[in-house]
Design an enzyme around this catalytic site. Structure first.
Site, PDB file in Angstrom:
ATOM      1  N   GLU A 116      -5.524  -8.219  -1.228  1.00 56.80           N
ATOM      2  CA  GLU A 116      -6.194  -8.089   0.076  1.00 56.80           C
ATOM      3  C   GLU A 116      -7.652  -7.732  -0.147  1.00 56.80           C
ATOM      4  O   GLU A 116      -7.953  -6.828  -0.932  1.00 56.80           O
ATOM      5  CB  GLU A 116      -5.581  -6.963   0.927  1.00 56.80           C
ATOM      6  CG  GLU A 116      -4.260  -7.274   1.533  1.00 56.80           C
ATOM      7  CD  GLU A 116      -3.784  -6.186   2.500  1.00 56.80           C
ATOM      8  OE1 GLU A 116      -4.615  -5.539   3.183  1.00 56.80           O
ATOM      9  OE2 GLU A 116      -2.561  -5.982   2.557  1.00 56.80           O
ATOM     10  N   GLU A 165       0.838  -1.216   0.000  1.00 53.57           N
ATOM     11  CA  GLU A 165       0.000   0.000   0.000  1.00 53.57           C
ATOM     12  C   GLU A 165       0.872   1.266   0.000  1.00 53.57           C
ATOM     13  O   GLU A 165       0.784   2.114   0.900  1.00 53.57           O
ATOM     14  CB  GLU A 165      -0.934   0.006   1.208  1.00 53.57           C
ATOM     15  CG  GLU A 165      -1.871  -1.175   1.216  1.00 53.57           C
ATOM     16  CD  GLU A 165      -2.971  -1.127   2.268  1.00 53.57           C
ATOM     17  OE1 GLU A 165      -4.048  -1.674   2.025  1.00 53.57           O
ATOM     18  OE2 GLU A 165      -2.762  -0.538   3.336  1.00 53.57           O
TER      19      GLU A 165
HETATM   20  C1  BG6 Z   1      -4.388  -3.059   4.885  1.00 48.91           C
HETATM   21  C2  BG6 Z   1      -3.027  -3.531   5.341  1.00 48.91           C
HETATM   22  O1  BG6 Z   1      -4.408  -1.678   4.965  1.00 48.91           O
HETATM   23  O2  BG6 Z   1      -5.504  -3.424   5.613  1.00 48.91           O
HETATM   24  C3  BG6 Z   1      -3.034  -4.707   6.308  1.00 48.91           C
HETATM   25  O3  BG6 Z   1      -2.193  -3.844   4.250  1.00 48.91           O
HETATM   26  C4  BG6 Z   1      -4.197  -4.527   7.263  1.00 48.91           C
HETATM   27  O4  BG6 Z   1      -1.788  -4.771   6.947  1.00 48.91           O
HETATM   28  C5  BG6 Z   1      -5.490  -4.554   6.456  1.00 48.91           C
HETATM   29  O5  BG6 Z   1      -4.232  -5.468   8.282  1.00 48.91           O
HETATM   30  C6  BG6 Z   1      -6.751  -4.516   7.285  1.00 48.91           C
HETATM   31  O6  BG6 Z   1      -6.707  -3.440   8.166  1.00 48.91           O
HETATM   32  P1  BG6 Z   1      -6.899  -3.618   9.730  1.00 48.91           P
HETATM   33  O7  BG6 Z   1      -6.632  -2.307  10.297  1.00 48.91           O
HETATM   34  O8  BG6 Z   1      -8.300  -4.091   9.911  1.00 48.91           O
HETATM   35  O9  BG6 Z   1      -5.920  -4.662  10.147  1.00 48.91           O
END
Ligand code: BG6
Length: 468
Positions: free
Chosen positions: A363, A171
């Site tokens: 993701e 990101e």
């Molecule tokens: C993304 C990141 O922004 O979102 C991850 O690459 C992160 O590292 C994921 O865990 C989900 O966000 P969160 O804050 O719910 O863990």
């Protein structure tokens, strides 16, 4: 094209700092995550503290064999993880790597390959060695390019026959909003000038291009991608001023992929630099190396937002790192992130139209509270129909995008096994198909249990996305 291509890469994703634990074992140095006990938004401590769940994570460092076996049982064709830079170069600026750190990833990658899983590895996932932050102010310093080049050369060479897919920075656009977590920048955000911030961004972009160049020299078969936090921005109303506001907000994200894919800064970036008095140092060598462009574009997708020309309204909504105005047409998760499956089809089409490069969703997922219950067979499980619904809706929109002609390589759901959240450092915000018995107060046996979604995702993979 109907349905997903037969070589489609289904799998799941994690990051070292959110699951491995073992924060100081086998020669690992301290990373910036080890001093963020409350997550991205919380206070930074000078050193690791006992109330930091990430220090032990879900103990993946010691239990990875059991976890990889469960992933293989779901039929994963690919597993995304990151290498903790501070396991390989504990301070980041040494000249010799830490052999024990290298051995750990050898063992992990071998274990995945034993089950026929490909690997997609992030070189830097919010886990810059702390020393680089304290001594050099993270990516504000040009010297980090050198240290990163040394680190990536080491791991590319070591794993050249084990890992095919690489991501240079997780990101990368999040540095605009979280300069410490994303860029290891120790100067407080309020004191950072825009020139310093964009200079740091430039250093990362150059380092990323170096990784592409060096990686292709080490193994021409490597596929090296950028990784963007995608965030569709819709105009709040049809008022053309709102449409322009949305376009401008979008530019702050597309800037990063534009440079990675085209090899130079877009015109709108020069305008922004001019109008904001931003003066960066860009060398001729930088310009030449930026021409080493990525093989594919990967991104995370969780939510979308709206933009309005009315500046007072900016930042009303909730998201993990980027924020915008909430969309009145959408519902939100328990953490306030709006759920927008159609936004995924939209983003896929936008990126494909813009770049004509293969895309990879690395993701996506729902962070939710789960309750462990005893199943009919007497085995503990979670009835997470809400997670299945979320993922099903998103996969359906991926299918639509593939029908639209988008070249989509794969899909790795976020936090395929429960892990520590990046924004809030909680474990109760669970994303996984596999439940980990660990609580926010640090209690729990760390035992793993298959959730209902585990069996569902197994079927999705088996049927190549036709049984949802
Ligand atoms: C993304 C990141 O922004 O979102 C991850 O690459 C992160 O590292 C994921 O865990 C989900 O966000 P969160 O804050 O719910 O863990």
């Amino acid at each position: 094209m109907t349905g997903f291509p037969k070589e489609f890469l289904w799998g799941g994703a994690v990051a070292a700092n959110q699951c491995e634990g073992a924060w100081n074992e086998d020669g690992k140095g301290v990373s910036i995550q080890d001093v963020l006990p409350k997550g991205m938004a919380g206070p930074r401590t000078g050193k690791p503290t006992r109330d930091n769940l990430k220090l032990e994570g879900i103990d993946f460092y010691h239990r990875y064999k059991e976890d990889v076996k469960l992933m293989a049982e779901m039929g994963f064709r690919v597993f995304r993880t990151s290498i903790a830079w501070s396991r390989i170069y504990p301070n980041g600026d040494e000249t010799e790597p830490n052999e024990k750190g290298l051995q750990f990833y050898d063992d992990l990658f071998d274990e995945c390959r034993k089950y026929g899983m490909e690997l997609i590895v992030t070189l830097s996932h919010y886990e810059t060695p702390l020393h680089l932050s304290e001594k050099y102010d993270g990516w504000c310093s040009r010297e980090l390019i050198c240290f990163y080049k040394r680190y990536v050369t080491t791991v590319f060479t070591r794993y050249k026959d084990k890992v095919k897919y690489w991501l240079t920075f997780n990101e990368i656009n999040s540095i605009l909003h979280a300069p410490f977590m994303s860029g290891g920048i120790s100067t407080p955000k309020e004191q950072l000038t825009e020139t310093q911030l964009y200079q740091a961004i430039h250093h990362e972009l150059v380092a990323s291009a170096w990784a592409v160049k060096l990686g292709h020299e080490i193994n021409p078969d490597f596929k090296i991608g950028c990784m963007i936090l995608s965030f569709p921005v819709y105009p709040l109303t049809p008022d053309p001023s709102d449409v322009i506001a949305a376009m401008e907000k979008d530019h702050s994200n597309t800037l990063f992929a534009d440079v990675h894919v085209r090899g130079y800064y877009p015109g709108y970036a020069y305008r922004y630099f001019r109008e904001h008095g931003i003066k960066m140092k860009v060398t001729e060598e930088d310009e030449a190396v930026l021409k080493h462009t990525v093989d594919f574009v990967s991104f995370s997708y969780y939510t979308s937002s709206c933009a309005s020309a009315d500046r007072e309204r900016a930042g009303e909504g909730k998201g993990n790192i980027l924020m915008g105005i909430s969309n009145p047409a959408l519902k939100a998760s328990q953490w306030g992130w709006q759920i927008d499956p159609k936004g995924l089809r939209y983003v896929l089409n936008c990126l494909w139209d813009r770049y004509q490069k293969p895309l990879f969703i690395v993701e996506n997922g729902l962070g939710a509270l789960d309750t462990l219950v005893k199943g009919d067979d007497g085995i503990w499980t979670v009835d997470d129909e809400y997670r299945i619904d979320y993922l099903r809706e998103h996969i359906l929109q991926m299918k639509e995008a593939v029908e639209d002609g988008v070249n989509l390589m794969g899909y790795t759901t976020w936090g395929c096994i429960d892990l520590v959240s990046a924004s809030t450092a909680e474990l109760r915000k669970r994303y996984g198909f596999i439940y980990v018995d660990r609580n926010d107060d640090g209690s729990g046996s760390l035992a793993r249990y298959r959730k209902k979604s585990f069996y569902w995702y197994k079927k999705v993979i088996e049927s190549n996305g036709s049984e949802l």
